[in-house]
Write a protein that holds these residues in place. Sequence first.
Motif, PDB file in Angstrom:
ATOM      1  N   MET B   1       0.370  -1.175  -0.309  1.00  0.00           N
ATOM      2  CA  MET B   1      -0.246   0.017   0.582  1.00  0.00           C
ATOM      3  C   MET B   1       0.576   1.281  -0.733  1.00  0.00           C
ATOM      4  O   MET B   1       1.577   1.734   1.154  1.00  0.00           O
ATOM      5  CB  MET B   1      -0.682  -0.160   1.254  1.00  0.00           C
ATOM      6  CG  MET B   1      -1.541  -1.558   1.475  1.00  0.00           C
ATOM      7  SD  MET B   1      -2.925  -0.910   0.270  1.00  0.00           S
ATOM      8  CE  MET B   1      -2.523  -2.794  -0.998  1.00  0.00           C
ATOM      9  N   LEU B   5      -2.616   1.913   4.214  1.00  0.00           N
ATOM     10  CA  LEU B   5      -4.531   1.285   4.008  1.00  0.00           C
ATOM     11  C   LEU B   5      -5.250   1.178   4.962  1.00  0.00           C
ATOM     12  O   LEU B   5      -4.909   1.509   6.148  1.00  0.00           O
ATOM     13  CB  LEU B   5      -4.401  -0.090   3.304  1.00  0.00           C
ATOM     14  CG  LEU B   5      -5.582  -1.265   3.198  1.00  0.00           C
ATOM     15  CD1 LEU B   5      -6.370  -0.080   2.718  1.00  0.00           C
ATOM     16  CD2 LEU B   5      -5.059  -2.093   2.615  1.00  0.00           C
ATOM     17  N   SER B  55       1.003  -3.070   9.169  1.00  0.00           N
ATOM     18  CA  SER B  55       0.632  -3.751   7.856  1.00  0.00           C
ATOM     19  C   SER B  55       1.087  -3.029   6.817  1.00  0.00           C
ATOM     20  O   SER B  55       0.771  -3.786   5.710  1.00  0.00           O
ATOM     21  CB  SER B  55      -1.242  -3.508   8.299  1.00  0.00           C
ATOM     22  OG  SER B  55      -0.792  -1.980   8.009  1.00  0.00           O
ATOM     23  N   GLY B  56       1.870  -3.010   6.619  1.00  0.00           N
ATOM     24  CA  GLY B  56       2.540  -2.406   5.640  1.00  0.00           C
ATOM     25  C   GLY B  56       3.611  -2.730   5.146  1.00  0.00           C
ATOM     26  O   GLY B  56       3.870  -3.199   3.909  1.00  0.00           O
ATOM     27  N   VAL B  57       4.210  -4.061   5.716  1.00  0.00           N
ATOM     28  CA  VAL B  57       4.845  -5.278   5.570  1.00  0.00           C
ATOM     29  C   VAL B  57       4.996  -5.416   4.444  1.00  0.00           C
ATOM     30  O   VAL B  57       4.071  -5.756   4.531  1.00  0.00           O
ATOM     31  CB  VAL B  57       6.126  -5.742   6.902  1.00  0.00           C
ATOM     32  CG1 VAL B  57       6.634  -6.324   6.292  1.00  0.00           C
ATOM     33  CG2 VAL B  57       6.226  -4.737   7.636  1.00  0.00           C
ATOM     34  N   SER B  58       5.768  -5.786   3.593  1.00  0.00           N
ATOM     35  CA  SER B  58       5.197  -6.699   2.626  1.00  0.00           C
ATOM     36  C   SER B  58       4.815  -8.601   2.800  1.00  0.00           C
ATOM     37  O   SER B  58       5.501  -9.221   4.043  1.00  0.00           O
ATOM     38  CB  SER B  58       6.079  -6.880   1.628  1.00  0.00           C
ATOM     39  OG  SER B  58       7.130  -7.919   1.893  1.00  0.00           O
TER      40      SER B  58
END
Lengths: 106, 106
Positions: B1, B5, B55-58
């Motif tokens: 994102m 998100l 939540s941003g980690v791939s």
Amino acid sequence: MSRKLHLPIPARKALKKLGKDIRDARLRRRIGTELMAERAGFSRITLNKIEQGDSGVSVGGYVSALFVLGMLDRLKDIADARHDLIGLMLEEERLPKRIRAPKAEK
Amino acid sequence: MSRKLHLPIPARKALKKLGKDIRDARLRRRIGTELMAERAGFSRITLNKIEQGDSGVSVGGYVSALFVLGMLDRLKDIADARHDLIGLMLEEERLPKRIRAPKAEK
DNA sequence: CTGTAATGATAAGAATAATAAACATTAGCG
DNA sequence: CGCTAATGTTTATTATTCTTATCATTACAG
């Protein structure tokens, strides 16, 4: 991952399957890509990547997709201790908060 | 994102639990953050984010961590059709490849 | 079979994740 | 209990994702 992470084959396969399963679940529910992406809060293109099992997409995207499909439950137990057979064998005492290297032999 | 998100609460909770479980599994195996990060192919900082359920980690990062811990198995079944109760109820015929809006009433 | 709407793919730009380095904190060996 | 190494945090920089817009393809309704 800013630097492209080199993922081991089994890991890549697992992601591919996950993506395909997400796609099938969407089709079963008769939800179009546009609508699905909108509900999940990202673009159609990102949905595409997710359904292909792209490892670069943020985990939030995958989780959001699962949420929209009502499939969040199983995610919570992925790494739950109850299913960690290897871990159960290793656990002998209370978990430490840090891992300290054993004193090197003289 | 790229755009942050906005994740629904249950989704965020699931991620937090996953991160915590990953951390506990690492501790059970007596693997330090440095070593774990090296094996998984990313930095200590990224491991930290994963263990916090960022939540941003791939997704590749999470999957790689699970792989290192030998916990990849359960990931594959998260969205498997066999467990898709909602989907099973909906499925009546062969899955279409595209979702087409029904013709609008005149 | 045909037309059309849904999906797939590509490119450029904006936003963010990942890294490295350095410092602060703290758990746990001895 | 004290020292030291492991972990947590911050900042600045770099690399990559995510988006929008547009065009190509193709499955499906009629």
